[in-house]
Scaffold this motif. Structure first.
Motif, PDB file in Angstrom:
ATOM      1  N   SER A  81      -0.855   8.306   2.731  1.00 19.53           N
ATOM      2  CA  SER A  81      -1.722   6.637   2.250  1.00 19.53           C
ATOM      3  C   SER A  81      -2.771   6.823   1.923  1.00 19.53           C
ATOM      4  O   SER A  81      -3.597   7.390   1.517  1.00 19.53           O
ATOM      5  N   CYS A  82      -2.258   5.614   1.031  1.00 21.70           N
ATOM      6  CA  CYS A  82      -3.649   5.215   0.381  1.00 21.70           C
ATOM      7  C   CYS A  82      -4.834   5.038   1.274  1.00 21.70           C
ATOM      8  O   CYS A  82      -4.681   4.214   1.794  1.00 21.70           O
ATOM      9  N   VAL A  83      -6.227   5.494   0.145  1.00 26.52           N
ATOM     10  CA  VAL A  83      -7.159   5.657   0.765  1.00 26.52           C
ATOM     11  C   VAL A  83      -7.957   4.040   0.739  1.00 26.52           C
ATOM     12  O   VAL A  83      -9.009   4.225   1.541  1.00 26.52           O
ATOM     13  N   VAL A  84      -7.413   2.906  -0.023  1.00 27.84           N
ATOM     14  CA  VAL A  84      -7.911   1.641  -0.191  1.00 27.84           C
ATOM     15  C   VAL A  84      -7.428   0.859   0.323  1.00 27.84           C
ATOM     16  O   VAL A  84      -7.736   0.472   1.075  1.00 27.84           O
ATOM     17  N   THR A  85      -5.764   0.692   0.747  1.00 27.81           N
ATOM     18  CA  THR A  85      -4.595  -0.407   1.256  1.00 27.81           C
ATOM     19  C   THR A  85      -4.231   1.014   1.665  1.00 27.81           C
ATOM     20  O   THR A  85      -3.015   0.095   2.692  1.00 27.81           O
ATOM     21  N   LEU A  86      -3.708   1.428   1.998  1.00 23.85           N
ATOM     22  CA  LEU A  86      -3.438   2.500   3.258  1.00 23.85           C
ATOM     23  C   LEU A  86      -2.150   2.107   3.006  1.00 23.85           C
ATOM     24  O   LEU A  86      -0.926   2.540   4.074  1.00 23.85           O
ATOM     25  N   ALA A  87      -1.604   1.378   1.799  1.00 28.88           N
ATOM     26  CA  ALA A  87      -0.054   1.449   1.568  1.00 28.88           C
ATOM     27  C   ALA A  87       0.235   3.224   0.962  1.00 28.88           C
ATOM     28  O   ALA A  87      -0.500   3.535   0.801  1.00 28.88           O
TER      29      ALA A  87
END
Length: 184
Positions: A81-87
């Protein structure tokens, strides 16, 4: 430090080999692929969304009189998971892995602060190539995965539609207190 773990320790991708047999034979080739169940366990260990594929192949050769040298290639795909957007962020692994195992290193007295070569390991009764692969994969994965287009200074902020009161930890308690005082 990917040798045999302590008894009772769960290994997500176990592929143990007897070191005495490896030394006696002089050379051993391996080609290991994680099963679906092992990949799910590895994803859990890595804190990832999924491990779509993971394989480890190479050779183990005698090093000197009673040591071993492992040369391998780790390949795989891990989704984090992206640490900023969770994408979802997909990471492709294609890493060279080298380790030298020596009976002269005492596993009980390893200096973790030493600047000595990290590839030098103590030689124990078993060498688990799955554990070597797991360690190499964990070290190869980005600690802070970011989706495409996300910069180092990016962060999520409130939009005009967001209610700032929802982000305050005691907003719900204040609303409940107000509601109760209105009933009195």
């Amino acid at each position: 430090m990917a040798n045999a773990p302590h008894r009772g320790t769960r290994i997500e991708f176990p592929r143990p080999l007897a070191t005495q047999r490896l030394i006696r034979d002089g050379q051993h080739s391996f080609d290991e692929t994680a099963t679906e169940e092992e990949r799910a366990a590895l994803a859990d260990l890595f804190g990832a969304i999924s491990v779509d594929e993971l394989s480890f192949s190479g050779t183990i050769e005698r090093e000197g009189h009673d040591g071993l040298r492992l040369n391998g290639r780790l390949r795989g795909t891990v989704v984090q998971s992206c640490v900023v957007t969770l994408a979802p962020v997909k990471t492709k692994l294609n890493d060279k892995v080298e380790r030298v195992y020596s009976p002269d290193i005492d596993p009980e007295n390893i200096d973790l602060d030493s600047d000595e070569e990290d590839a030098l390991e103590p030689l124990t009764r078993t060498l688990d190539v799955g554990l070597v692969a797991t360690e190499a994969a964990a070290l190869a994965l980005p600690a802070y995965p970011k989706a495409k287009g996300v910069g180092t200074g990016d962060h999520i902020t409130n939009t005009a539609d967001d209610d700032p009161e929802k982000e305050k930890p005691f907003a719900a308690l204040a609303a409940l207190k107000e509601k109760l005082s209105d009933k009195s």
